[in-house]
Design a protein around this motif. Sequence first.
Motif, PDB file in Angstrom:
ATOM      1  N   SER A  96      51.338 -25.624 -36.929  1.00 50.70           N
ATOM      2  CA  SER A  96      50.421 -25.043 -37.904  1.00 50.70           C
ATOM      3  C   SER A  96      51.298 -24.261 -38.866  1.00 50.70           C
ATOM      4  O   SER A  96      51.781 -23.175 -38.543  1.00 50.70           O
ATOM      5  N   CYS A 143      44.915 -22.184 -43.494  1.00 51.22           N
ATOM      6  CA  CYS A 143      44.240 -23.413 -43.071  1.00 51.22           C
ATOM      7  C   CYS A 143      42.851 -23.545 -43.709  1.00 51.22           C
ATOM      8  O   CYS A 143      42.272 -22.573 -44.198  1.00 51.22           O
ATOM      9  N   CYS A 159      43.407 -20.110 -36.549  1.00 46.56           N
ATOM     10  CA  CYS A 159      42.024 -20.215 -37.026  1.00 46.56           C
ATOM     11  C   CYS A 159      41.030 -19.851 -35.931  1.00 46.56           C
ATOM     12  O   CYS A 159      40.004 -19.229 -36.194  1.00 46.56           O
ATOM     13  N   CYS A 218      43.819 -24.827 -35.213  1.00 43.43           N
ATOM     14  CA  CYS A 218      44.987 -24.173 -34.625  1.00 43.43           C
ATOM     15  C   CYS A 218      44.572 -22.815 -34.053  1.00 43.43           C
ATOM     16  O   CYS A 218      43.484 -22.301 -34.341  1.00 43.43           O
ATOM     17  N   GLU A 229      39.965 -23.961 -42.238  1.00 44.49           N
ATOM     18  CA  GLU A 229      38.921 -23.185 -41.566  1.00 44.49           C
ATOM     19  C   GLU A 229      38.925 -21.745 -42.073  1.00 44.49           C
ATOM     20  O   GLU A 229      37.875 -21.156 -42.327  1.00 44.49           O
TER      21      GLU A 229
HETATM   22 ZN   LIG Z   1      44.451 -23.285 -38.565  1.00 44.76          ZN
END
Ligand SMILES: [Zn+2]
Lengths: 161, 161, 161, 161
Positions: free
Chosen positions: A72, C78, C114, C111, C80
């Motif tokens: 990530s 990310c 998140c 991940c 999310e």
């Molecule tokens: Zn993430």
Amino acid sequence: MTHIEVPESLRDEIKASHGAKQLPQEIQSQLFEAAVRAKSKSYSPYSKFPVGAAVLTESGEVFLGCNVENASYGGAICAERTAFVKAVSEGQQKFLAVGVVTNLKSFASPCGFCRQFMVEFGKDLQVYLFQEDGSVQFYVLRELLPHSFGPEDLEQFNAQA
Amino acid sequence: MTHIEVPESLRDEIKASHGAKQLPQEIQSQLFEAAVRAKSKSYSPYSKFPVGAAVLTESGEVFLGCNVENASYGGAICAERTAFVKAVSEGQQKFLAVGVVTNLKSFASPCGFCRQFMVEFGKDLQVYLFQEDGSVQFYVLRELLPHSFGPEDLEQFNAQA
Amino acid sequence: MTHIEVPESLRDEIKASHGAKQLPQEIQSQLFEAAVRAKSKSYSPYSKFPVGAAVLTESGEVFLGCNVENASYGGAICAERTAFVKAVSEGQQKFLAVGVVTNLKSFASPCGFCRQFMVEFGKDLQVYLFQEDGSVQFYVLRELLPHSFGPEDLEQFNAQA
Amino acid sequence: MTHIEVPESLRDEIKASHGAKQLPQEIQSQLFEAAVRAKSKSYSPYSKFPVGAAVLTESGEVFLGCNVENASYGGAICAERTAFVKAVSEGQQKFLAVGVVTNLKSFASPCGFCRQFMVEFGKDLQVYLFQEDGSVQFYVLRELLPHSFGPEDLEQFNAQA
Ligand SMILES: [Zn+2]
Ligand SMILES: [Zn+2]
Ligand SMILES: [Zn+2]
Ligand SMILES: [Zn+2]
């Protein structure tokens, strides 16, 4: 861990200059070599861009950091921050200088994340950017993060309340 | 979503000046009000330091961001980054200006994390720091993150290989 | 912004089930389509791994998020988290479900960053993992981040003092 | 740096059990003491929530980490990640166990950020949560981050292309 002897008088001069007075060539070279060694440990399978950093504490300790990435991408921790958390976790919070080296054939400056992370411990930090061939560029952290947001802002905020 | 009309000629002047030519008072006021409105949504139970940001795209769209914190402090996302990801996720990647406001009775500058995040989309971004009383301080992002590390460094690195 | 009508009775059933009762097929499809649309805005020049997310609030609002990366890899946010900060910055803090889609021909789970970010707003969040072909996998957030560290830990810590 | 002798046969048993076979009481105690020592270095002026972590490598090295916070809250790096970047920057990438301790009178689990960071190096990591009084709770990382997103997802993605 490496140790670099910094004479007290030099340390005082650097502090009096707010970081402007550079380290002598020999110490810069030691910092460079430490940063190069640090770079060899880099875990950077995603960027394939290894970075090494070496931070020199006021007490003469040198801590080596490399970038450590994550699947990530946002989880990556840069070399400079690695070096700093290493030092802090060993009881060090006063820093004189950091040296950074990459494989770029130009000078790569610390990212804004690292500037913010380092400024927490002082704006007078010396920043030496190295290239693999040993060439060097010099800044004081306050030049790289002017008008920074730091602990003093939160203190003022609490004082306001 | 708010819209601020920026005449094309003004937009061109700003770009030609690399961000140095400031927005007219009226548009600054709209940016200020948008940032204040954004601040009211802040989720900052840990710092108790609400921040609002409003980013103005080249096309005249305004996106509002606030800081959103996390019990794991390192998870916090600042107001500026919130505003930027909002804009990007709506298809915007060209930005003219960002306005930031806090409850501090002094000017609070974007942290290094946000400077790094924003510089990805251009160094000429105008940064307006507002206080609640409407007073303002003006910078161009390149002044706040000189010698920045950005996409061009990675491009050069790939070109080198 | 998209709106998905979730009847109050269904909302109550989902809450009573702590997230276990799934959304009807039709609403899942709307969430999937929203996530796919979000993915098209992804700024992911480094990973070349676009991700889209759509979060559904209790009030039926849908916020679209994509991943937004940075030359300093650790700066990536990310999809999310983008969707969540968008929602929070628009005054929403109660969430029913999030849908996530990538270009992977398998299910890609949020991940840990998140998961931590989302759990701040509730452990009963429904998580729908979609593939481009519309196939779906279902979890409740508490399953993806068991024994989570959250606001209640810090509250207990403060109560202790 | 601390060293904990882990007999090769035990190491093999742990690996064969995918982390399920716990370390003997004595080694757990050493890990606990190391984590407590680490906690004493914590730089946590904002949360006032010091955390210590100690990670044990397959080769028997122990690296101590503490949380290091930042005036920009999102800059905080947790104790677990500090311990891990320390280890990686010293050439270690194979880990057996991590121990974590806080001042909470209950078990505090690693946040999702740290789970994600650690899972990069293997899902079978043993996680020992300690309280100051020495009580302990045991997990394997895969239990704390099920269906994790990791390097294998990106590999599959690249294979797909
Ligand atoms: Zn993430
Ligand atoms: Zn950095
Ligand atoms: Zn910021
Ligand atoms: Zn953590």
